[in-house]
Write an enzyme that holds these catalytic residues in place. Structure first.
Site, PDB file in Angstrom:
ATOM      1  N   HIS A  16     -40.642  -9.865 -47.988  1.00  0.00           N
ATOM      2  CA  HIS A  16     -40.884  -9.636 -49.423  1.00  0.00           C
ATOM      3  C   HIS A  16     -42.110  -8.746 -49.576  1.00  0.00           C
ATOM      4  O   HIS A  16     -43.244  -9.225 -49.626  1.00  0.00           O
ATOM      5  CB  HIS A  16     -41.072 -10.975 -50.141  1.00  0.00           C
ATOM      6  CG  HIS A  16     -41.178 -10.862 -51.632  1.00  0.00           C
ATOM      7  ND1 HIS A  16     -40.796 -11.892 -52.481  1.00  0.00           N
ATOM      8  CD2 HIS A  16     -41.598  -9.866 -52.435  1.00  0.00           C
ATOM      9  CE1 HIS A  16     -41.007 -11.518 -53.737  1.00  0.00           C
ATOM     10  NE2 HIS A  16     -41.517 -10.284 -53.730  1.00  0.00           N
ATOM     11  N   GLU A 199     -39.932 -17.004 -60.107  1.00  0.00           N
ATOM     12  CA  GLU A 199     -41.351 -16.635 -59.967  1.00  0.00           C
ATOM     13  C   GLU A 199     -42.022 -17.105 -61.258  1.00  0.00           C
ATOM     14  O   GLU A 199     -42.783 -18.066 -61.257  1.00  0.00           O
ATOM     15  CB  GLU A 199     -41.495 -15.119 -59.770  1.00  0.00           C
ATOM     16  CG  GLU A 199     -42.944 -14.638 -59.687  1.00  0.00           C
ATOM     17  CD  GLU A 199     -43.065 -13.098 -59.600  1.00  0.00           C
ATOM     18  OE1 GLU A 199     -42.106 -12.390 -59.979  1.00  0.00           O
ATOM     19  OE2 GLU A 199     -44.150 -12.628 -59.179  1.00  0.00           O
ATOM     20  N   ASP A 278     -47.237  -7.503 -53.021  1.00  0.00           N
ATOM     21  CA  ASP A 278     -47.906  -6.241 -53.361  1.00  0.00           C
ATOM     22  C   ASP A 278     -49.344  -6.305 -52.829  1.00  0.00           C
ATOM     23  O   ASP A 278     -50.301  -6.461 -53.602  1.00  0.00           O
ATOM     24  CB  ASP A 278     -47.903  -6.055 -54.887  1.00  0.00           C
ATOM     25  CG  ASP A 278     -46.498  -6.076 -55.441  1.00  0.00           C
ATOM     26  OD1 ASP A 278     -45.780  -5.072 -55.288  1.00  0.00           O
ATOM     27  OD2 ASP A 278     -46.098  -7.117 -56.008  1.00  0.00           O
TER      28      ASP A 278
HETATM   29  N1  ADE Z   1     -42.367  -5.733 -58.553  1.00  0.00           N
HETATM   30  C1  ADE Z   1     -43.377  -5.695 -57.685  1.00  0.00           C
HETATM   31  N2  ADE Z   1     -43.856  -6.926 -57.470  1.00  0.00           N
HETATM   32  C2  ADE Z   1     -43.118  -7.780 -58.207  1.00  0.00           C
HETATM   33  C3  ADE Z   1     -43.123  -9.169 -58.412  1.00  0.00           C
HETATM   34  N3  ADE Z   1     -43.984  -9.988 -57.814  1.00  0.00           N
HETATM   35  N4  ADE Z   1     -42.217  -9.699 -59.252  1.00  0.00           N
HETATM   36  C4  ADE Z   1     -41.353  -8.906 -59.874  1.00  0.00           C
HETATM   37  N5  ADE Z   1     -41.308  -7.589 -59.727  1.00  0.00           N
HETATM   38  C5  ADE Z   1     -42.172  -7.029 -58.885  1.00  0.00           C
HETATM   39 ZN    ZN Z   2     -41.897  -9.162 -55.392  1.00  0.00          ZN
END
Ligand code: ADE
Ligand code: ZN
Length: 317
Positions: A16, A199, A278
């Site tokens: 991820h 999430e 990220d």
């Molecule tokens: N795009 C980049 N990171 C993300 C995340 N954590 N959730 C949804 N879209 C994303």
């Molecule tokens: Zn993500």
């Protein structure tokens, strides 16, 4: 050996990771300069100070703004290569990164520019660094279904360059069901599917991702803990969750790392993995995510080994 070194040396897979989210401020400024893109931040430190988020959308607004410095095939190559160097340094032996074609095509960058640069770097990573990989083409869920269909169509001439499609961006109000038909089409073309779900969104979105999008993995999925029937299913079917601890605390999914549920899920028998999402925006790559679980939750060596083994077993490419 320090705990950090021990965690760093564990062989791991990353499942991820948004390539656009691995754009470090230094490279962002260098690419802005190279491409003559004006930035609203004075310098790297000012930009880093802007990395304070109350929710997913606040992060996404900055992430899409940052991605605007990526313009040429070389830019996408450099971005991907820099990430692969991090993998090498942290003993990530296999990676399945996402990229968001629409983030680039919507600002006039031809479809093939991003994909060609990324694909070349991943090939070089296999040959020169020994890192195996598979690319996931991810649809932006805040955009309409037709836009995702168009993106899939644009991708078909390059079908050898990716093995799966995913779903990311703003989760609330954009349930997986919105993309059922596009995912049907992708599967009929031979692609595997994954999706961000649970999430910020409710457990129902995880059910939809499984039942309607037929995903092989759930990205995040931490809100599954609210639904015991769903947890039973995830355990029975050993459906992997690609959990991102630092992301979840930076985006206030959990108030504090000490509240994170990943080790509870692990002990219940859910196939959870540790990932960085990220890393340029959230304060670290995979090893830093493992380290945070050690520091805040007292993760044991045995738990770390199981999490790392899960990541290698949950690979799809
Ligand atoms: N795009 C980049 N990171 C993300 C995340 N954590 N959730 C949804 N879209 C994303
Ligand atoms: Zn993500």
């Amino acid at each position: 050996m320090t705990t950090y070194d021990w965690l760093n040396r564990l062989p791991k897979a990353e499942l991820h990771l948004h390539l656009e989210g691995s754009l470090e401020p230094e490279l962002l400024f260098a690419l802005a300069e190279r491409n003559g893109v004006a930035l609203p931040w004075a310098d790297v430190e000012t930009l880093r100070k802007a990395y304070a988020f109350n929710n997913l959308q606040e992060f996404l607004d900055l992430y899409y703004q940052g991605a605007a410095v990526l313009r040429t095939e070389q830019d996408f190559y450099d971005l991907t290569w820099a990430y692969l160097q991090r993998c090498k340094a942290q003993n990530v032996v296999h990676t399945e990164p996402f990229y968001d074609p629409q983030t680039h095509t919507d600002r006039g960058i031809p479809f093939e520019v991003a994909l060609t640069g990324i694909d070349q770097a991943l090939k070089d990573g296999r040959e020169q660094l020994g890192i195996s990989s598979g690319l996931i083409l991810s649809f932006l869920r805040h955009l309409p279904e037709e836009a995702a269909f168009r993106t899939l169509e644009q991708a078909m001439p390059y079908r050898e360059a990716f093995f799966a499609v995913g779903l990311d961006s703003s989760e609330m109000g954009h349930p997986p069901s919105k993309f059922q038909r596009v995912f049907d089409k992708a599967r009929s073309e031979g692609f595997l599917t994954v999706a961000h779900a649970g999430e910020e969104g409710p457990p129902e979105y995880i059910w939809e991702a499984l039942d309607l999008l037929k995903v092989s993995r759930i990205d995040h999925g931490v809100r599954a803990a609210e639904d015991p029937r769903l947890i039973d299913r995830l355990i029975d079917e050993q459906i992997p969750l690609t959990v991102c601890p630092l992301s979840n605390t930076k985006l206030c999914v959990f108030d504090d790392m000490s509240q994170h549920n990943i080790l509870q899920l692990l002990e219940q028998g859910v196939k959870v993995t540790v990932n960085s999402d990220d890393p340029a925006y959230f304060g670290g790559y995979v090893t830093e995510n493992f380290m945070a679980l050690h520091d805040a939750l007292g993760m044991t060596e045995a738990q770390a080994e199981r999490l790392a083994r899960n990541s290698l077993e949950a690979r799809l490419a």
